[in-house]
Design a protein around this motif. Structure first.
Motif, PDB file in Angstrom:
ATOM      1  N   LEU A 132      -0.373   4.504  -9.038  1.00  0.00           N
ATOM      2  CA  LEU A 132       0.022   3.163  -9.474  1.00  0.00           C
ATOM      3  C   LEU A 132      -1.088   2.155  -9.194  1.00  0.00           C
ATOM      4  O   LEU A 132      -1.441   1.347 -10.065  1.00  0.00           O
ATOM      5  CB  LEU A 132       1.303   2.735  -8.762  1.00  0.00           C
ATOM      6  CG  LEU A 132       1.772   1.307  -9.085  1.00  0.00           C
ATOM      7  CD1 LEU A 132       2.315   1.227 -10.503  1.00  0.00           C
ATOM      8  CD2 LEU A 132       2.819   0.836  -8.098  1.00  0.00           C
ATOM      9  N   PHE A 133      -1.643   2.183  -7.986  1.00  0.00           N
ATOM     10  CA  PHE A 133      -2.650   1.190  -7.627  1.00  0.00           C
ATOM     11  C   PHE A 133      -3.960   1.400  -8.390  1.00  0.00           C
ATOM     12  O   PHE A 133      -4.661   0.434  -8.689  1.00  0.00           O
ATOM     13  CB  PHE A 133      -2.899   1.227  -6.117  1.00  0.00           C
ATOM     14  CG  PHE A 133      -1.922   0.399  -5.328  1.00  0.00           C
ATOM     15  CD1 PHE A 133      -2.256  -0.863  -4.888  1.00  0.00           C
ATOM     16  CD2 PHE A 133      -0.651   0.889  -5.051  1.00  0.00           C
ATOM     17  CE1 PHE A 133      -1.354  -1.635  -4.164  1.00  0.00           C
ATOM     18  CE2 PHE A 133       0.268   0.133  -4.331  1.00  0.00           C
ATOM     19  CZ  PHE A 133      -0.084  -1.140  -3.889  1.00  0.00           C
ATOM     20  N   ASP A 134      -4.291   2.651  -8.704  1.00  0.00           N
ATOM     21  CA  ASP A 134      -5.544   2.929  -9.422  1.00  0.00           C
ATOM     22  C   ASP A 134      -5.389   2.787 -10.933  1.00  0.00           C
ATOM     23  O   ASP A 134      -6.315   2.357 -11.616  1.00  0.00           O
ATOM     24  CB  ASP A 134      -6.045   4.346  -9.096  1.00  0.00           C
ATOM     25  CG  ASP A 134      -6.534   4.463  -7.654  1.00  0.00           C
ATOM     26  OD1 ASP A 134      -6.803   3.413  -7.037  1.00  0.00           O
ATOM     27  OD2 ASP A 134      -6.624   5.596  -7.158  1.00  0.00           O
ATOM     28  N   HIS A 135      -4.201   3.155 -11.459  1.00  0.00           N
ATOM     29  CA  HIS A 135      -4.015   3.167 -12.913  1.00  0.00           C
ATOM     30  C   HIS A 135      -2.617   2.692 -13.295  1.00  0.00           C
ATOM     31  O   HIS A 135      -1.771   3.482 -13.732  1.00  0.00           O
ATOM     32  CB  HIS A 135      -4.227   4.584 -13.463  1.00  0.00           C
ATOM     33  CG  HIS A 135      -5.498   5.230 -13.019  1.00  0.00           C
ATOM     34  ND1 HIS A 135      -6.733   4.891 -13.517  1.00  0.00           N
ATOM     35  CD2 HIS A 135      -5.736   6.186 -12.083  1.00  0.00           C
ATOM     36  CE1 HIS A 135      -7.662   5.603 -12.924  1.00  0.00           C
ATOM     37  NE2 HIS A 135      -7.084   6.398 -12.040  1.00  0.00           N
ATOM     38  N   PRO A 136      -2.304   1.406 -13.139  1.00  0.00           N
ATOM     39  CA  PRO A 136      -0.982   0.915 -13.543  1.00  0.00           C
ATOM     40  C   PRO A 136      -0.777   1.073 -15.047  1.00  0.00           C
ATOM     41  O   PRO A 136      -1.709   0.855 -15.827  1.00  0.00           O
ATOM     42  CB  PRO A 136      -1.018  -0.553 -13.135  1.00  0.00           C
ATOM     43  CG  PRO A 136      -2.476  -0.908 -13.086  1.00  0.00           C
ATOM     44  CD  PRO A 136      -3.176   0.338 -12.634  1.00  0.00           C
ATOM     45  N   LEU A 137       0.423   1.440 -15.442  1.00  0.00           N
ATOM     46  CA  LEU A 137       0.725   1.646 -16.857  1.00  0.00           C
ATOM     47  C   LEU A 137       1.457   0.469 -17.488  1.00  0.00           C
ATOM     48  O   LEU A 137       1.406   0.297 -18.699  1.00  0.00           O
ATOM     49  CB  LEU A 137       1.564   2.924 -17.039  1.00  0.00           C
ATOM     50  CG  LEU A 137       0.936   4.238 -16.575  1.00  0.00           C
ATOM     51  CD1 LEU A 137       1.819   5.416 -16.966  1.00  0.00           C
ATOM     52  CD2 LEU A 137      -0.461   4.410 -17.158  1.00  0.00           C
ATOM     53  N   HIS A 138       2.174  -0.302 -16.690  1.00  0.00           N
ATOM     54  CA  HIS A 138       2.897  -1.451 -17.240  1.00  0.00           C
ATOM     55  C   HIS A 138       2.014  -2.698 -17.121  1.00  0.00           C
ATOM     56  O   HIS A 138       1.370  -2.907 -16.089  1.00  0.00           O
ATOM     57  CB  HIS A 138       4.209  -1.671 -16.480  1.00  0.00           C
ATOM     58  CG  HIS A 138       5.169  -2.564 -17.196  1.00  0.00           C
ATOM     59  ND1 HIS A 138       5.027  -3.940 -17.213  1.00  0.00           N
ATOM     60  CD2 HIS A 138       6.274  -2.290 -17.940  1.00  0.00           C
ATOM     61  CE1 HIS A 138       6.006  -4.469 -17.931  1.00  0.00           C
ATOM     62  NE2 HIS A 138       6.774  -3.496 -18.382  1.00  0.00           N
ATOM     63  N   PRO A 139       1.973  -3.542 -18.147  1.00  0.00           N
ATOM     64  CA  PRO A 139       1.146  -4.758 -18.071  1.00  0.00           C
ATOM     65  C   PRO A 139       1.491  -5.651 -16.888  1.00  0.00           C
ATOM     66  O   PRO A 139       0.601  -6.287 -16.307  1.00  0.00           O
ATOM     67  CB  PRO A 139       1.453  -5.468 -19.398  1.00  0.00           C
ATOM     68  CG  PRO A 139       1.874  -4.377 -20.321  1.00  0.00           C
ATOM     69  CD  PRO A 139       2.602  -3.373 -19.474  1.00  0.00           C
ATOM     70  N   TYR A 140       2.760  -5.695 -16.501  1.00  0.00           N
ATOM     71  CA  TYR A 140       3.129  -6.503 -15.338  1.00  0.00           C
ATOM     72  C   TYR A 140       2.567  -5.889 -14.059  1.00  0.00           C
ATOM     73  O   TYR A 140       2.059  -6.602 -13.189  1.00  0.00           O
ATOM     74  CB  TYR A 140       4.647  -6.638 -15.229  1.00  0.00           C
ATOM     75  CG  TYR A 140       5.076  -7.357 -13.968  1.00  0.00           C
ATOM     76  CD1 TYR A 140       4.757  -8.699 -13.776  1.00  0.00           C
ATOM     77  CD2 TYR A 140       5.762  -6.703 -12.950  1.00  0.00           C
ATOM     78  CE1 TYR A 140       5.116  -9.371 -12.610  1.00  0.00           C
ATOM     79  CE2 TYR A 140       6.134  -7.364 -11.793  1.00  0.00           C
ATOM     80  CZ  TYR A 140       5.811  -8.695 -11.630  1.00  0.00           C
ATOM     81  OH  TYR A 140       6.164  -9.343 -10.467  1.00  0.00           O
ATOM     82  N   SER A 141       2.662  -4.565 -13.931  1.00  0.00           N
ATOM     83  CA  SER A 141       2.085  -3.889 -12.764  1.00  0.00           C
ATOM     84  C   SER A 141       0.594  -4.170 -12.665  1.00  0.00           C
ATOM     85  O   SER A 141       0.065  -4.451 -11.582  1.00  0.00           O
ATOM     86  CB  SER A 141       2.324  -2.377 -12.849  1.00  0.00           C
ATOM     87  OG  SER A 141       3.687  -2.060 -12.960  1.00  0.00           O
ATOM     88  N   ALA A 142      -0.091  -4.102 -13.808  1.00  0.00           N
ATOM     89  CA  ALA A 142      -1.535  -4.341 -13.827  1.00  0.00           C
ATOM     90  C   ALA A 142      -1.861  -5.762 -13.377  1.00  0.00           C
ATOM     91  O   ALA A 142      -2.793  -5.990 -12.598  1.00  0.00           O
ATOM     92  CB  ALA A 142      -2.080  -4.101 -15.230  1.00  0.00           C
TER      93      ALA A 142
END
Length: 347
Positions: free
Chosen positions: A259-269
Motif C-alpha cells: 500500500l505505501f509503495d504502490h497505492p491503487l486508489h487515488p485517495y490512498s495515493a
C-alpha cells in the motif's frame, strides 16, 4: 499449460493464511442529527456505510483516513461499543451481532480496547492497583491476594515498577498512564484488542516505546490488533495490512508495504503522498486534493471521492464502485485503479 515447478515454488513461498479472527460484513452505523427549523426530513450522519473486511489471527490490521472518515466508529462497532444498524460481525466464526447482552458478556472479555486519552479513561480517584483489578472484579472470583499478585505481574509486563500500583493517575506521566491502560486491557488474556489512536496523544519518543511494547506483547500473548491512527509512519511500522477509509467506506485494503509503495486508489495515493519520508529517493510529490471533504450526512452520489478525485470520469458520479480484489491480497473500490503504479506492472 501449468508450470508445476513454478506452482510448487509459489506454494513454498506463500504459506497458508492464518484463520480469520474477526469478520465484518456490510456493517452500517448511522447517527441521527437533530432536526432544525427548516429541516423536515430526518437526517443521518453515515459514519459507517456497508463496510466489509477481515482480520486474521495474530496480525495487526491498521486503519487510516482523514478525521471524520469513520475509523473510530467502525472500531467501536467491531467490539460492540456501538450497536451496528445493519450488517454482521463475526468473532471466531460466531456472529456476535446476533447475541443478547448476557451472551455478549462472555465474548466481551476476549475483546478489549485501548483509548486515545489515558487520562480520560482512568478514574482519577482510583489507584493503579484498583484500576487494573477492575476486570477481575467483573469477570473472575479471584481473592484480594491473587489480584494483587496478578497486578504486580501485569505492571512488570508493561514496563512499570510494582511500586506504581499505589499511585494515582495524576502522579504518572502520559506514557505511564497509557501503560496502565494496556495492562488493564491484557488483564483477562484477550484475543483481540482495538487500539483507537492509542499513541497519538503521546510524545514521539514515548510513542515509539509504547508501539514496541504493543509489538512485544503481541508476540508473547498471541494478540490480534485493530490499530486506528492518524500517524501514517506509526501505522506502517506496526501493521501487517492496512485499510484506507473515506467518508464511512473502505476504499482500499492491502499489505502494508504494498500500500505505501504502490497505492491503487487515488485517495490512498493522495493521503500517502503527505507522509514525510526520511529517504529522499522514496519521497513522492505531494498530491493536493481540491475542495473540502464532503459532509458524511450528505455524501456525494456514486463514488464518494469523485468530487475531489483528479482522475474522476462520468461513471464515478453515478455508480458506486465495489471493493473488489484486483490483485492477490489487494482490494480497491475504484473504477479506474492506479494499476500502472503497481509492482506487478512495473516489473
Amino acid at each position: 499449460m501449468v508450470n508445476l515447478e513454478k506452482t510448487a515454488l509459489e506454494l513454498i513461498e506463500s504459506p497458508p493464511k492464518p484463520p480469520v479472527l474477526v469478520r465484518v460484513k456490510n456493517a452500517k452505523k448511522y447517527f441521527k442529527l437533530k432536526k432544525g427549523i427548516f429541516t423536515k426530513n430526518q437526517q443521518y450522519v453515515k459514519a459507517v456505510d456497508k463496510v466489509s473486511f477481515e482480520i486474521f489471527k495474530g496480525e495487526t490490521f491498521g486503519l487510516v483516513g482523514e478525521s471524520g472518515s469513520g475509523k473510530s466508529t467502525l472500531g467501536r462497532v467491531v467490539i460492540g461499543l456501538h450497536e451496528a444498524d445493519e450488517g454482521e460481525i463475526y468473532f471466531e466464526e460466531n456472529e456476535i451481532t446476533a447475541l443478547n447482552k448476557r451472551e455478549f458478556q462472555k465474548v466481551r472479555k476476549e475483546m478489549q480496547i485501548i483509548f486515545q486519552d489515558p487520562s480520560g479513561s482512568l478514574n482519577p480517584r482510583m489507584k493503579v492497583q484498583e484500576l487494573i483489578s477492575e476486570p477481575f472484579d467483573v469477570y473472575t472470583k479471584m481473592t484480594k491476594k491473587e489480584k494483587e499478585e496478578k497486578v504486580s505481574i501485569l505492571l512488570e509486563k508493561v514496563g512499570l515498577g510494582v511500586e506504581k500500583k499505589l499511585s494515582y493517575p495524576h502522579e504518572l506521566s502520559g506514557g505511564q498512564r497509557q501503560r496502565v491502560c494496556i495492562a488493564r486491557a491484557i488483564a483477562l488474556n484477550p484475543k483481540f484488542i482495538l487500539a483507537d489512536e492509542a499513541v497519538s496523544a503521546l510524545d514521539v519518543s514515548v510513542q515509539a516505546q509504547v508501539i514496541n511494547l504493543l509489538k512485544d506483547l503481541q508476540k508473547e500473548l498471541g494478540l490480534t490488533y485493530l490499530f486506528i491512527a492518524h500517524g501514517l509512519n506509526v501505522v506502517r511500522y506496526i501493521s501487517d495490512r492496512v485499510g484506507v477509509m473515506y467518508l464511512g467506506q473502505l476504499v482500499e485494503v492491502a499489505e502494508t508495504e504494498e500500500l505505501f509503495d504502490h497505492p491503487l486508489h487515488p485517495y490512498s495515493a493522495a493521503l500517502l503522498s503527505t507522509n514525510p519520508v526520511a529517504d529522499p529517493k522514496k519521497r513522492k510529490d505531494k498530491i493536493v486534493l481540491q475542495g473540502e471533504i464532503p459532509s458524511p450526512a450528505n455524501p456525494p452520489a456514486g463514488c464518494r471521492f469523485h468530487t475531489r478525485c483528479p482522475i474522476a470520469q462520468e461513471i464515478c458520479k453515478t455508480k458506486v464502485p465495489d471493493l473488489v480484489e484486483v490483485q492477490e491480497g489487494r482490494q480497491v473500490a475504484c473504477h479506474f485503479p492506479l494499476l500502472t503504479n503497481s509492482k506487478e506492472e512495473t516489473e
